[in-house]
Motif scaffolding. Structure first.
Motif, PDB file in Angstrom:
ATOM      1  N   HIS A  77       2.911   9.168 -15.652  1.00  0.00           N
ATOM      2  CA  HIS A  77       4.078   9.732 -16.342  1.00  0.00           C
ATOM      3  C   HIS A  77       4.385   8.993 -17.641  1.00  0.00           C
ATOM      4  CE1 HIS A  77       7.805  11.888 -16.831  1.00  0.00           C
ATOM      5  NE2 HIS A  77       8.497  10.762 -16.842  1.00  0.00           N
ATOM      6  N   TRP A  78       4.184   7.679 -17.645  1.00  0.00           N
ATOM      7  CA  TRP A  78       4.425   6.863 -18.836  1.00  0.00           C
ATOM      8  C   TRP A  78       3.128   6.150 -19.233  1.00  0.00           C
ATOM      9  CZ3 TRP A  78       9.278   4.644 -16.080  1.00  0.00           C
ATOM     10  CH2 TRP A  78      10.389   5.466 -16.336  1.00  0.00           C
ATOM     11  N   PRO A  79       2.124   6.870 -19.689  1.00  0.00           N
ATOM     12  CA  PRO A  79       0.818   6.241 -19.968  1.00  0.00           C
ATOM     13  C   PRO A  79       0.868   5.226 -21.096  1.00  0.00           C
ATOM     14  CG  PRO A  79       0.864   8.496 -20.797  1.00  0.00           C
ATOM     15  CD  PRO A  79       2.112   8.324 -19.985  1.00  0.00           C
ATOM     16  N   GLN A  80       1.876   5.324 -21.958  1.00  0.00           N
ATOM     17  CA  GLN A  80       1.952   4.412 -23.098  1.00  0.00           C
ATOM     18  C   GLN A  80       2.663   3.104 -22.751  1.00  0.00           C
ATOM     19  OE1 GLN A  80       4.099   6.848 -22.506  1.00  0.00           O
ATOM     20  NE2 GLN A  80       6.000   5.662 -22.542  1.00  0.00           N
ATOM     21  N   ALA A  81       3.270   3.020 -21.574  1.00  0.00           N
ATOM     22  CA  ALA A  81       4.125   1.880 -21.246  1.00  0.00           C
ATOM     23  C   ALA A  81       3.308   0.672 -20.790  1.00  0.00           C
ATOM     24  CB  ALA A  81       5.117   2.267 -20.153  1.00  0.00           C
ATOM     25  N   LEU A  97       0.827  -1.205   0.000  1.00  0.00           N
ATOM     26  CA  LEU A  97       0.000   0.000   0.000  1.00  0.00           C
ATOM     27  C   LEU A  97       0.862   1.257   0.000  1.00  0.00           C
ATOM     28  CD1 LEU A  97      -2.671  -1.418   2.388  1.00  0.00           C
ATOM     29  CD2 LEU A  97      -3.187  -0.469   0.140  1.00  0.00           C
ATOM     30  N   MET A  98       2.045   1.181   0.570  1.00  0.00           N
ATOM     31  CA  MET A  98       2.945   2.336   0.575  1.00  0.00           C
ATOM     32  C   MET A  98       3.531   2.639  -0.808  1.00  0.00           C
ATOM     33  SD  MET A  98       3.372   4.057   3.401  1.00  0.00           S
ATOM     34  CE  MET A  98       2.975   3.947   5.153  1.00  0.00           C
ATOM     35  N   VAL A  99       3.542   1.656  -1.713  1.00  0.00           N
ATOM     36  CA  VAL A  99       4.088   1.929  -3.048  1.00  0.00           C
ATOM     37  C   VAL A  99       3.030   2.428  -4.020  1.00  0.00           C
ATOM     38  CG1 VAL A  99       5.870   0.164  -2.722  1.00  0.00           C
ATOM     39  CG2 VAL A  99       3.843  -0.377  -4.060  1.00  0.00           C
ATOM     40  N   LEU A 100       1.759   2.399  -3.636  1.00  0.00           N
ATOM     41  CA  LEU A 100       0.702   2.785  -4.572  1.00  0.00           C
ATOM     42  C   LEU A 100       0.868   4.207  -5.108  1.00  0.00           C
ATOM     43  CD1 LEU A 100      -2.464   1.087  -3.036  1.00  0.00           C
ATOM     44  CD2 LEU A 100      -1.474   0.650  -5.284  1.00  0.00           C
ATOM     45  N   PRO A 101       1.199   5.220  -4.282  1.00  0.00           N
ATOM     46  CA  PRO A 101       1.381   6.560  -4.864  1.00  0.00           C
ATOM     47  C   PRO A 101       2.444   6.586  -5.958  1.00  0.00           C
ATOM     48  CG  PRO A 101       1.197   6.712  -2.486  1.00  0.00           C
ATOM     49  CD  PRO A 101       1.317   5.252  -2.807  1.00  0.00           C
ATOM     50  N   ALA A 102       3.548   5.884  -5.734  1.00  0.00           N
ATOM     51  CA  ALA A 102       4.597   5.837  -6.759  1.00  0.00           C
ATOM     52  C   ALA A 102       4.106   5.120  -8.011  1.00  0.00           C
ATOM     53  CB  ALA A 102       5.845   5.148  -6.205  1.00  0.00           C
ATOM     54  N   LEU A 103       3.358   4.046  -7.847  1.00  0.00           N
ATOM     55  CA  LEU A 103       2.868   3.288  -9.004  1.00  0.00           C
ATOM     56  C   LEU A 103       1.903   4.122  -9.845  1.00  0.00           C
ATOM     57  CD1 LEU A 103       2.254  -0.231  -7.422  1.00  0.00           C
ATOM     58  CD2 LEU A 103       4.186   0.503  -8.841  1.00  0.00           C
ATOM     59  N   TRP A 104       0.952   4.790  -9.200  1.00  0.00           N
ATOM     60  CA  TRP A 104       0.007   5.613  -9.959  1.00  0.00           C
ATOM     61  C   TRP A 104       0.725   6.775 -10.641  1.00  0.00           C
ATOM     62  CZ3 TRP A 104      -4.134   3.422 -11.335  1.00  0.00           C
ATOM     63  CH2 TRP A 104      -4.891   2.615 -10.493  1.00  0.00           C
TER      64      TRP A 104
END
Length: 381
Positions: A35-39, A23-30
């Motif tokens: 930032h890379w919507p095409q990836a 749950l702590m990594v969710l902000p980084a993941l979103w």
């Protein structure tokens, strides 16, 4: 910078850990997804041999972030070293074949510099040209000198390391942190509600998290019962116990004592429990993954907090939380069970203190015409 480096098409994200870590990594993941919507994102995670630990992809596999998951087996101490090396070589070859263009390293802050250097070398051998998140690791402050320093919340530490690699991530308070709950999971909560014999009368829910895998984090159940009884009278709340199957017994004892409530513990999956949090006006419970799940859905948390670790590091994300934590001379012990000191950092926290904190949080979050519906109405509106 090459276009393929600036806008990678295939991104590998490395993350291991239990429910709270994930749950702590969710902000980084979103933020990465924006930032890379095409990836195309792939999660690399570890399958732990410990049955009570929730693996990362159990929570985020349906969030709409990752296209697929690569899992490798965790190793027990004293295990087959040759077999371990062969599995590592097999994983390396698999990653080389996938031709990832970037690796985002979201390892916990406790990772030692030597471990980080080893992992960086592994991903370099995997043929991944762009490697992010490896900067900013270092030894944590000593736990032997008290009072312990307050550390940034783990989610912020993760995002700082990515910013150090040049990613323009937003401030944590502006970042998305939810689990990406979908309509199917909301529907599952409605189905579960239809099986409940008690009627909540349209009341907002009070999420209760009575359990923890670490006994040193558990505040006494009878004290929770006192606080919950008062909140039910004063704020007309309906208690709902969340957690895993191991929390059902405590939940049943609590509901029987209160004479009201639902037991979602062990009945709803992780993501369904996140959906269920949308009916809650407050979370009251221990420092556990359930607390972080509530915070991810913008539910304010009131938490009697153990002093076993650094203050700040594992506090719930977001505003309006109340963490009640003592500063004993043994803080930072990292004990999972406290027998010598009889859990005095937890038992010194009284009922009145927790009740007053909950009253204050609920007063700040008083309903308005623009507030989202709570309780059963959150799933029928």
């Amino acid at each position: 910078m090459k276009v393929s480096e600036d806008r990678p098409a295939r991104v590998l994200v490395y993350h291991i850990g239990s429910l709270g870590d994930t749950l702590m990594v969710l902000p980084a993941l979103w933020a990465l997804k924006a930032h890379w919507p095409q990836a195309r994102f792939t999660l690399l995670t570890k399958r732990t041999p410990l049955k009570h630990v929730v693996v990362a992809d159990a929570l985020i596999q349906d969030a709409g972030i990752f296209e697929d998951v690569i899992a490798y087996p965790g190793e027990r101490q004293g295990g087959d070293k040759l077999g371990q090396r062969l599995r590592q070589i097999g994983l390396l070859l698999k990653l080389r074949l996938r031709r990832f263009e970037a690796i985002v390293y979201l390892a916990p802050s406790e990772r030692q510099p030597a471990q980080v250097a080893r992992d960086a070398a592994f991903f370099k051998l995997s043929g991944i040209p762009r490697r992010l998140g490896f900067e900013g690791f270092g030894p944590l402050p000593s736990r032997s000198t008290v009072p312990l320093p307050t550390l940034p919340i783990e989610a912020e530490a993760l995002m700082r390391r990515l910013r150090a690699g040049g990613l323009p991530l937003p401030p944590l308070d502006q970042a998305r942190r939810d689990c990406g709950v979908n309509a199917r999971e909301l529907g599952r909560v409605r189905d579960w509600l239809a099986t409940q014999s008690g009627a909540d009368g349209g009341r907002p829910w009070l999420a209760i998290g009575p359990g923890s895998n670490m006994p040193a984090k558990i505040w006494p159940l009878d004290r929770y019962a006192e606080v919950i009884s008062a909140l039910m009278r004063e704020f007309d709340l309906w208690p709902v116990v969340f957690g895993g199957p191991e929390d059902k017994v405590a939940g049943q004892a609590l509901v029987e004592r209160l004479g009201a409530g639902y037991i979602a513990a062990g009945q709803l999956s992780l993501r369904e429990a996140a959906a269920g949090m949308r009916g809650c006006a407050l979370y009251l419970g221990n420092d556990t993954g359930t607390m972080h799940l509530a915070a991810s859905e913008n539910v304010p948390c009131v938490v009697p907090f153990s002093a076993r670790d650094f203050p700040g590091k594992w506090h719930p994300m977001g505003p309006d939380h109340a963490v009640i934590r003592r500063r004993p001379d043994c803080e930072g012990c990292m004990l999972e069970r406290c027998e010598a000191r009889r859990m005095h950092c937890m038992l010194d926290i009284g009922v009145d203190e927790v009740l007053d904190a909950a009253r204050a949080v609920l007063a700040r979050r008083s309903p308005s015409s623009s507030s989202p519906p709570r309780g059963r109405a959150a799933f029928t509106a």
